[in-house]
Design an enzyme around this catalytic site. Structure first.
Site, PDB file in Angstrom:
ATOM      1  N   GLY A  94      -1.111 -24.097  66.085  1.00  0.00           N
ATOM      2  CA  GLY A  94      -0.624 -23.565  67.344  1.00  0.00           C
ATOM      3  C   GLY A  94      -1.019 -24.413  68.535  1.00  0.00           C
ATOM      4  O   GLY A  94      -1.729 -25.407  68.420  1.00  0.00           O
ATOM      5  N   GLY A 130      -9.366 -27.199  75.493  1.00  0.00           N
ATOM      6  CA  GLY A 130      -8.017 -26.947  75.970  1.00  0.00           C
ATOM      7  C   GLY A 130      -7.539 -27.873  77.065  1.00  0.00           C
ATOM      8  O   GLY A 130      -6.448 -27.687  77.601  1.00  0.00           O
ATOM      9  N   ASP A 257       3.260 -30.592  61.538  1.00  0.00           N
ATOM     10  CA  ASP A 257       3.376 -29.980  62.863  1.00  0.00           C
ATOM     11  C   ASP A 257       3.857 -30.977  63.901  1.00  0.00           C
ATOM     12  O   ASP A 257       4.138 -30.591  65.044  1.00  0.00           O
ATOM     13  CB  ASP A 257       2.050 -29.342  63.297  1.00  0.00           C
ATOM     14  CG  ASP A 257       0.885 -30.310  63.238  1.00  0.00           C
ATOM     15  OD1 ASP A 257       0.541 -30.750  62.124  1.00  0.00           O
ATOM     16  OD2 ASP A 257       0.313 -30.635  64.295  1.00  0.00           O
ATOM     17  N   ASP A 267       4.806 -35.923  70.341  1.00  0.00           N
ATOM     18  CA  ASP A 267       3.349 -36.030  70.318  1.00  0.00           C
ATOM     19  C   ASP A 267       2.876 -37.469  70.159  1.00  0.00           C
ATOM     20  O   ASP A 267       2.500 -37.904  69.075  1.00  0.00           O
ATOM     21  CB  ASP A 267       2.751 -35.144  69.219  1.00  0.00           C
ATOM     22  CG  ASP A 267       1.294 -34.800  69.531  1.00  0.00           C
ATOM     23  OD1 ASP A 267       0.866 -35.031  70.675  1.00  0.00           O
ATOM     24  OD2 ASP A 267       0.595 -34.308  68.632  1.00  0.00           O
TER      25      ASP A 267
END
Length: 510
Positions: A94, A130, A257, A267
């Site tokens: 996620g 994060g 992913d 990414d």
């Protein structure tokens, strides 16, 4: 938290992902940061998306693009997905440091996600802070836009916004957030997540088909529709990886992913471009076994697509009585998956044929035996000579110009002057035959870049940017977004200095 009045109308977003796929996200908000400021803004892309660059550069726009202030009348979410990372399954990955703000909808109904990277911890953060730092976000901005300029399907970069915070890595670094645009953020890992939650994979598959391949909705039989969808994804990924190989691009972390359903590259973490042509090349610091080496990328994507096939078994094997005929589904999906190698070879041959002038743009005719043999031997020559991947293809047109003009070079521009490489060039001229013209050379120059984001130049630009000098970044960005033109700085067209690539490593930036 509702959006400030000043943000209303800054961006108009829809949220079909949130409406249609409950269970595949967690509603979440970005961290409030002290001093958001736009570092780079992709003004042409902003206008293409119907956004006002001046408003995006304002304090309100910077707060929005840093994740510090949510857009109006929408629900921002952290997306859930699983993934095989270096072959090992992680059931819950996620968006650990990212948010989906919503979808920009064009007048023709086309949707594109507006997504932030580095906007703060989410429930998927797995112990991380994060946050993101300036260097890696500038890297993704530069490389993704370079890939777009090369004509390769990719997510796009709208902005990099500094946060005014210091982020601790090996040393304190300036914090930043990337605003990313994608036709969607659906990945193979999304399906790996959904299939383990029963009916959710049905909803996800229908959503993916409706969003990316709505024409397939006309197929009434669900298993047939899903197999057709799977084959679309197969072909899109085979085409993408063929284009990676054509420009010498190494993604660095091709986990499931990071394998999109759309066929867009996503990414740009430890990515890099080849200097010396070598299939075993690895730059990523985390790829200690070479799983994602340059030459392994086609096979790895085939492996990832097998994981997608596994997730589609409940739909392809669905029976009228509500049971699943897994054996029948596996047989059908295996038949489709078995076409991947041929699809990749077809795309790869087409890419290389255009690069060496055997085919023009839009010419789908298959290669004959002599042409196919020429391509096979070319890979051997490039590997044995360790030629500069980018410079080699560009220099081939110089050789062709000389040949077509009746001025045979005593030393070839593209290859070292030894009997083996000279033999290949003579075969190439012979196979081209009547096509050995200056017009063909011009066509080659239209697909073979002069400039790619060379590792040493990217490293130099990012170090300067982190130190507060964005001049080298802007100069390099201008060059890589016009890759087929001679750069203003001749250094941008040259390979790395001797010894630079020895031991050079790239990092994810997490």
């Amino acid at each position: 938290m509702s959006a400030p009045t000043a943000l209303r109308g800054l961006v108009d977003l829809d949220t079909s992902f949130v409406r249609d796929l409950e269970g595949m996200y967690v509603p979440w908000s970005g961290d409030v940061v002290p001093d958001p400021e736009i570092v780079v803004l992709n003004e042409p892309l902003a206008r293409e998306l119907g956004l006002d660059p001046e408003r995006l550069r304002s304090a309100d726009g910077a707060a929005l693009l840093a994740g510090s202030a949510p857009p109006a009348d929408t629900t921002t979410v952290a997306m859930a997905y699983s993934g095989h990372q270096f072959g090992n399954f992680s059931p819950l990955l996620g968006d650990g440091r990212a948010l989906l703000l919503g979808e920009l909808v064009a007048p023709d109904g086309t949707r594109r996600d507006l997504h932030l990277k580095g906007s703060g911890r989410t429930p998927f953060a797995r112990g991380g802070d994060g946050k993101a730092v300036l260097g890696p976000m500038l890297r993704e901005y530069l490389v993704s836009e370079a890939m777009h300029a090369l004509g390769i399907p990719t997510t796009r970069s709208l902005a990099v916004t500094s946060t005014g915070q210091s982020v601790q890595r090996e040393q304190p670094e300036p914090g930043a957030v990337l605003a990313r645009i994608a036709s969607s953020h659906l990945r193979v890992g999304s399906f790996e997540f959904a299939v383990r939650r029963g009916p959710l994979v049905v909803d996800l598959t229908h959503y993916a088909i409706a969003r990316h391949h709505p024409d397939l909705l006309e197929i009434d039989d669900v298993p047939d529709r899903v197999v057709a969808f799977f084959e679309r994804v197969l072909d899109a990924q085979a085409s993408l990886i063929a284009q990676y190989m054509g420009v010498g691009f190494i993604h660095g972390v091709l986990n499931t992913d990071n394998t999109t359903i759309s066929g867009e590259s996503i990414d740009y973490g430890p990515c890099a471009f080849l200097d010396a042509h070598d299939p075993t090349t690895v730059f990523s610091s985390i790829d200690t076994i070479g799983r994602y080496a340059f030459g392994n990328q086609p096979a790895v994507i085939g492996w990832n697509l097998a994981r997608l096939a596994e997730a589609l078994i409940p739909l392809v094997g669905a029976r009228d009585d509500g049971e699943v005929d897994a054996d029948a589904a596996i047989a059908r999906l295996t038949d489709s998956l078995s076409t991947y190698a041929a699809r990749y070879e077809h795309h790869q041959a087409a890419v290389t044929a255009r690069k060496i002038g055997l085919r023009g743009a839009g010419d789908p005719s298959p290669l004959d035996d002599d042409e196919s043999s020429l391509l096979t031997d070319l890979e051997t020559v490039m590997r044995e000579q360790r030629v500069d991947h980018t410079g080699f293809f560009r220099a081939l047109s110089v050789d062709l110009w000389a040949h077509a003009s009746g001025h045979e070079p005593t030393e070839t521009a593209a290859l070292a002057p030894n009997p083996g490489t000279r033999e290949w060039l003579e075969r190439w001229f012979a196979v081209l035959g009547d096509r050995a013209t200056t017009a063909t050379a011009d066509g080659m120059d239209a697909v073979n870049p002069v400039v790619v984001p060379r590792n040493h130049l990217v490293d130099e630009a990012l170090r300067a940017g982190e130190a507060g000098d964005m001049g080298p970044f802007h100069a390099l960005f201008a060059a890589v977004t016009h890759p087929f033109d001679a750069p203003s700085d001749p250094r941008f067209a040259l390979p790395a200095p001797d010894g630079f690539s020895d031991g050079f490593r790239t990092f994810c930036g997490t």
